[in-house]
Design an enzyme around this catalytic site. Structure first.
Site, mmCIF file in Angstrom:
data_model
loop_
_atom_site.group_PDB
_atom_site.id
_atom_site.type_symbol
_atom_site.label_atom_id
_atom_site.label_comp_id
_atom_site.label_asym_id
_atom_site.label_seq_id
_atom_site.Cartn_x
_atom_site.Cartn_y
_atom_site.Cartn_z
ATOM 1 N N ILE A 12 0.859 -1.197 0.000
ATOM 2 C CA ILE A 12 0.000 0.000 0.000
ATOM 3 C C ILE A 12 0.891 1.242 0.000
ATOM 4 O O ILE A 12 1.709 1.431 0.916
ATOM 5 C CB ILE A 12 -0.920 0.028 1.240
ATOM 6 C CG1 ILE A 12 -1.771 -1.251 1.306
ATOM 7 C CG2 ILE A 12 -1.824 1.266 1.223
ATOM 8 C CD1 ILE A 12 -2.482 -1.458 2.652
ATOM 9 N N ASP A 69 10.159 8.476 -1.133
ATOM 10 C CA ASP A 69 9.484 9.606 -1.771
ATOM 11 C C ASP A 69 9.085 9.166 -3.183
ATOM 12 O O ASP A 69 9.924 9.023 -4.070
ATOM 13 C CB ASP A 69 10.435 10.811 -1.827
ATOM 14 C CG ASP A 69 9.764 12.034 -2.423
ATOM 15 O OD1 ASP A 69 8.673 11.894 -3.018
ATOM 16 O OD2 ASP A 69 10.326 13.135 -2.286
ATOM 17 N N ASN A 96 -2.076 4.272 -3.844
ATOM 18 C CA ASN A 96 -2.938 5.235 -3.151
ATOM 19 C C ASN A 96 -2.280 6.601 -2.937
ATOM 20 O O ASN A 96 -2.972 7.610 -2.880
ATOM 21 C CB ASN A 96 -3.345 4.619 -1.801
ATOM 22 C CG ASN A 96 -3.891 5.644 -0.848
ATOM 23 O OD1 ASN A 96 -5.015 6.123 -1.009
ATOM 24 N ND2 ASN A 96 -3.107 6.020 0.154
ATOM 25 N N TYR A 162 -4.218 18.625 -10.382
ATOM 26 C CA TYR A 162 -4.660 17.458 -9.594
ATOM 27 C C TYR A 162 -5.660 16.632 -10.411
ATOM 28 O O TYR A 162 -5.527 15.402 -10.508
ATOM 29 C CB TYR A 162 -5.286 17.923 -8.271
ATOM 30 C CG TYR A 162 -5.872 16.772 -7.483
ATOM 31 C CD1 TYR A 162 -5.041 15.822 -6.885
ATOM 32 C CD2 TYR A 162 -7.253 16.598 -7.365
ATOM 33 C CE1 TYR A 162 -5.567 14.749 -6.184
ATOM 34 C CE2 TYR A 162 -7.788 15.525 -6.658
ATOM 35 C CZ TYR A 162 -6.936 14.599 -6.069
ATOM 36 O OH TYR A 162 -7.455 13.523 -5.383
ATOM 37 N N LYS A 166 -5.665 12.597 -12.061
ATOM 38 C CA LYS A 166 -6.660 11.557 -11.754
ATOM 39 C C LYS A 166 -7.321 11.050 -13.037
ATOM 40 O O LYS A 166 -7.611 9.851 -13.162
ATOM 41 C CB LYS A 166 -7.689 12.091 -10.757
ATOM 42 C CG LYS A 166 -7.076 12.414 -9.393
ATOM 43 C CD LYS A 166 -6.437 11.179 -8.754
ATOM 44 C CE LYS A 166 -5.777 11.416 -7.426
ATOM 45 N NZ LYS A 166 -5.240 10.216 -6.811
HETATM 46 N N1 LIG Z 1 -9.586 12.761 0.628
HETATM 47 C C1 LIG Z 1 -10.328 12.884 -0.448
HETATM 48 O O1 LIG Z 1 -11.363 13.565 -0.461
HETATM 49 C C2 LIG Z 1 -9.943 12.123 -1.706
HETATM 50 C C3 LIG Z 1 -10.876 12.055 -2.742
HETATM 51 C C4 LIG Z 1 -10.552 11.392 -3.910
HETATM 52 C C5 LIG Z 1 -9.318 10.778 -4.030
HETATM 53 N N2 LIG Z 1 -8.411 10.861 -3.021
HETATM 54 C C6 LIG Z 1 -7.111 10.218 -3.212
HETATM 55 O O2 LIG Z 1 -6.872 9.301 -2.177
HETATM 56 C C7 LIG Z 1 -5.465 9.109 -2.031
HETATM 57 C C8 LIG Z 1 -5.112 9.165 -0.548
HETATM 58 O O3 LIG Z 1 -5.367 10.471 -0.067
HETATM 59 P P1 LIG Z 1 -5.956 10.757 1.387
HETATM 60 O O4 LIG Z 1 -7.252 11.425 1.211
HETATM 61 O O5 LIG Z 1 -5.865 9.556 2.216
HETATM 62 O O6 LIG Z 1 -4.939 11.903 1.861
HETATM 63 P P2 LIG Z 1 -3.798 11.917 2.989
HETATM 64 O O7 LIG Z 1 -4.374 11.589 4.313
HETATM 65 O O8 LIG Z 1 -3.128 13.231 2.824
HETATM 66 O O9 LIG Z 1 -2.824 10.724 2.539
HETATM 67 C C9 LIG Z 1 -1.956 10.852 1.439
HETATM 68 C C10 LIG Z 1 -0.880 9.799 1.541
HETATM 69 O O10 LIG Z 1 -0.010 9.913 0.393
HETATM 70 C C11 LIG Z 1 1.334 9.909 0.846
HETATM 71 N N3 LIG Z 1 2.192 10.666 -0.048
HETATM 72 C C12 LIG Z 1 1.998 11.919 -0.505
HETATM 73 N N4 LIG Z 1 3.038 12.305 -1.253
HETATM 74 C C13 LIG Z 1 3.934 11.256 -1.253
HETATM 75 C C14 LIG Z 1 5.224 11.059 -1.810
HETATM 76 N N5 LIG Z 1 5.852 12.001 -2.540
HETATM 77 N N6 LIG Z 1 5.826 9.859 -1.605
HETATM 78 C C15 LIG Z 1 5.234 8.898 -0.851
HETATM 79 N N7 LIG Z 1 4.016 9.036 -0.301
HETATM 80 C C16 LIG Z 1 3.386 10.210 -0.485
HETATM 81 C C17 LIG Z 1 1.274 10.557 2.243
HETATM 82 O O11 LIG Z 1 2.373 10.110 3.036
HETATM 83 P P3 LIG Z 1 3.642 10.979 3.439
HETATM 84 O O12 LIG Z 1 3.213 12.390 3.597
HETATM 85 O O13 LIG Z 1 4.091 10.340 4.720
HETATM 86 O O14 LIG Z 1 4.620 10.765 2.342
HETATM 87 C C18 LIG Z 1 -0.015 9.980 2.785
HETATM 88 O O15 LIG Z 1 0.222 8.720 3.361
HETATM 89 C C19 LIG Z 1 -4.793 10.184 -2.878
HETATM 90 O O16 LIG Z 1 -4.344 9.617 -4.087
HETATM 91 C C20 LIG Z 1 -5.924 11.172 -3.151
HETATM 92 O O17 LIG Z 1 -5.734 11.850 -4.364
HETATM 93 C C21 LIG Z 1 -8.696 11.515 -1.849
#
Ligand SMILES: NC(=O)c1ccc[n+]([C@@H]2O[C@H](COP(=O)([O-])OP(=O)(O)OC[C@H]3O[C@@H](n4cnc5c(N)ncnc54)[C@H](OP(=O)(O)O)[C@@H]3O)[C@@H](O)[C@H]2O)c1
Length: 262
Positions: A12, A69, A96, A162, A166
């Site tokens: 994951i 990263d 993810n 963004y 997607k």
């Molecule tokens: N929340 C929403 O409303 C929503 C809706 C549609 C889709 N999504 C998608 O769902 C996915 C998860 O997002 P979330 O909502 O769970 O947000 P989140 O809580 O901010 O989680 C994002 C995760 O991505 C990791 N990440 C970000 N940049 C990274 C990098 N350069 N290298 C490695 N890991 C990285 C972060 O870990 P670190 O910071 O520790 O690296 C964190 O674990 C994303 O793809 C987002 O686009 C979210």
């Protein structure tokens, strides 16, 4: 219902918070710890917390946490070279990791935002998938789960980069599914709507007031709601491929509401 997941190995990305963290915890819960998890993200301390939480509740869960990263192609390629044994054991890849930064209109988007979002959300996902599917193809098994978004289908003002990452994930998933049509490899695209995670805080540079407002428009989904969708999709019988699963809050029908986030 989740017997088929027992004994599987799941990687994951973005497992240090939000949807990825909930997915790791839920895989462990539904299998009663009879699962191996490989959790990737940049924040090693947060990954260790997730590991500790799961290990405390379900000590037999096998968990490897690794800081990486995923915006850095070279690092992903190096990771692939040094983890071939692990890759050859993988059953499920959950792509993810991702983020949005800012809500600037085209013309005003900082170049660093353009490259960072594309590199993480898209190039990182493509690079890791290319590494893993080689092994899936050779073994004629495996699930690729790509987390895209309703934003890819319904792009909004201020979200050009963004949203296009997607949309591109949807295209990439479609082509991958076509290319693997004659194999047992399944390509699953999950399209969440509004989910309450660190996402809004990251978008708004940690501005908690702005971030909270995003989740006051209507009741958002929880990260567990999406985790359950991922787990349900990957636990279907081998003849069933959940090609696309869009999960929205009951009161969300589009991304127009995103205008209210500005
Ligand atoms: N929340 C929403 O409303 C929503 C809706 C549609 C889709 N999504 C998608 O769902 C996915 C998860 O997002 P979330 O909502 O769970 O947000 P989140 O809580 O901010 O989680 C994002 C995760 O991505 C990791 N990440 C970000 N940049 C990274 C990098 N350069 N290298 C490695 N890991 C990285 C972060 O870990 P670190 O910071 O520790 O690296 C964190 O674990 C994303 O793809 C987002 O686009 C979210």
């Amino acid at each position: 219902m989740f017997e088929s997941l027992k004994g599987k190995t799941v990687l994951i990305t973005g497992a240090s918070s939000g949807i990825g963290e909930a997915t790791a915890k839920t895989y462990a819960e539904v299998t009663n710890g009879e699962i191996s998890l490989i959790l990737l993200a940049r924040r090693f301390d947060k990954l260790k917390e997730v590991q500790k939480y799961i290990k405390t509740k379900l000590p037999n869960t096998k968990i490897v946490v690794q800081s990486i990263d995923l915006s850095q192609t070279d690092l992903i390629l190096q990771w692939g070279d040094s983890n071939q044994e692990l890759i050859n054991k993988l059953d499920i890849l959950v792509n993810n990791a991702g983020f949005a930064h800012g809500l600037k209109n085209i013309g005003d988007i900082p170049h660093s935002d353009v490259t960072n979002m594309i590199n993480t959300n898209l190039t990182g996902l493509i690079t890791l998938t290319q590494i893993v599917v080689k092994s899936f193809k050779f073994r004629n098994t495996g699930d690729v789960v790509n987390i895209s978004s309703i934003s890819g289908k319904d792009p909004y003002i201020g979200g050009a980069i963004y949203c296009l990452t997607k949309t591109a994930i949807s295209t990439f998933s479609d082509v991958l599914r076509k290319e693997f049509k004659d194999t047992n490899v399944r390509i699953i695209e999950i399209l969440p709507g509004l989910v309450q995670t660190e996402f809004a805080s990251v978008r708004h540079d940690g501005d908690s007031l702005k971030a909270e407002k995003v989740y006051q428009i209507y009741e958002p989904l929880s990260s567990k709601d999406i985790a359950e969708g991922i787990i349900w999709s990957t636990s279907r019988p081998p003849n069933v491929q959940v090609a696309e699963l869009m999960l929205l809050p009951t009161h969300q029908a589009s991304m127009r509401d995103a205008d209210m986030q500005r």
